[in-house]
Design an enzyme around this catalytic site. Sequence first.
Site, mmCIF file in Angstrom:
data_model
loop_
_atom_site.group_PDB
_atom_site.id
_atom_site.type_symbol
_atom_site.label_atom_id
_atom_site.label_comp_id
_atom_site.label_asym_id
_atom_site.label_seq_id
_atom_site.Cartn_x
_atom_site.Cartn_y
_atom_site.Cartn_z
ATOM 1 N N CYS A 52 0.867 -1.169 0.000
ATOM 2 C CA CYS A 52 0.000 0.000 0.000
ATOM 3 C C CYS A 52 0.913 1.231 0.000
ATOM 4 C CB CYS A 52 -0.890 0.003 1.238
ATOM 5 S SG CYS A 52 -1.824 1.542 1.440
ATOM 6 N N ASP A 59 -0.165 -5.900 0.258
ATOM 7 C CA ASP A 59 -1.405 -6.218 -0.436
ATOM 8 C C ASP A 59 -1.149 -7.489 -1.242
ATOM 9 O OD1 ASP A 59 -3.040 -4.017 0.344
ATOM 10 O OD2 ASP A 59 -1.994 -2.747 -1.092
ATOM 11 N N VAL A 74 6.511 -13.539 -24.123
ATOM 12 C CA VAL A 74 7.283 -13.078 -22.975
ATOM 13 C C VAL A 74 7.966 -14.302 -22.364
ATOM 14 C CG1 VAL A 74 5.414 -13.251 -21.253
ATOM 15 C CG2 VAL A 74 7.267 -11.632 -20.906
ATOM 16 N N GLU A 75 9.218 -14.152 -21.998
ATOM 17 C CA GLU A 75 9.971 -15.245 -21.367
ATOM 18 C C GLU A 75 9.504 -15.326 -19.913
ATOM 19 O OE1 GLU A 75 12.329 -17.482 -19.201
ATOM 20 O OE2 GLU A 75 12.799 -15.345 -18.967
ATOM 21 N N SER A 76 9.115 -16.516 -19.476
ATOM 22 C CA SER A 76 8.416 -16.655 -18.191
ATOM 23 C C SER A 76 9.264 -16.309 -16.967
ATOM 24 C CB SER A 76 7.839 -18.062 -18.045
ATOM 25 O OG SER A 76 8.842 -19.039 -18.073
ATOM 26 N N HIS A 93 -3.995 -0.791 -6.042
ATOM 27 C CA HIS A 93 -4.311 -1.994 -6.810
ATOM 28 C C HIS A 93 -4.484 -1.695 -8.294
ATOM 29 C CE1 HIS A 93 -4.711 -3.575 -2.895
ATOM 30 N NE2 HIS A 93 -6.028 -3.603 -2.777
#
Length: 154
Positions: A52, A59, A74-76, A93
Amino acid sequence: MAETIYDNLTQLGTKSDLPNTPDEAVLETVPNPHPGTLYLVRFTSPEFTSLCPITGQPDFAHIVIDYVPEDSLVESKSLKLFLGSFRNHGAFHEDCTIAIAQRLVDAMEPRWLRIGAYWYPRGGIPIDVFWQTDEPPAGLWLPDQGVPTYRGRG
């Protein structure tokens, strides 16, 4: 040794420290082995953590990222490190969710992407944040994200 399409990866196969901030994180991509094929890639991060920005308290969220690749994936491991870099990052958030989606879109320019961030309650209110680039492509098999809305213990 012959050069491969993976030679540009700097994090895969090596010890990689968690980036201090999302801005420092490097999202790496690789060529899509099936360009022009309509298929969905899903990443799920059920233990996402950020802070937060006001209280500094943690959070937690369950994040689901769906995308249809175009020319790159995208490469993991780089995604895992990027998501982990939010652990000490203060943001609301909504900001975390959209920032993740926009970085992914910028890095790989997918045909389509959506993110569902199912945040656990703080102050008694769960917040769920959803975003997508556009309508899903016609003919795409798009399964439900499978995360129920928050119901507490009952």
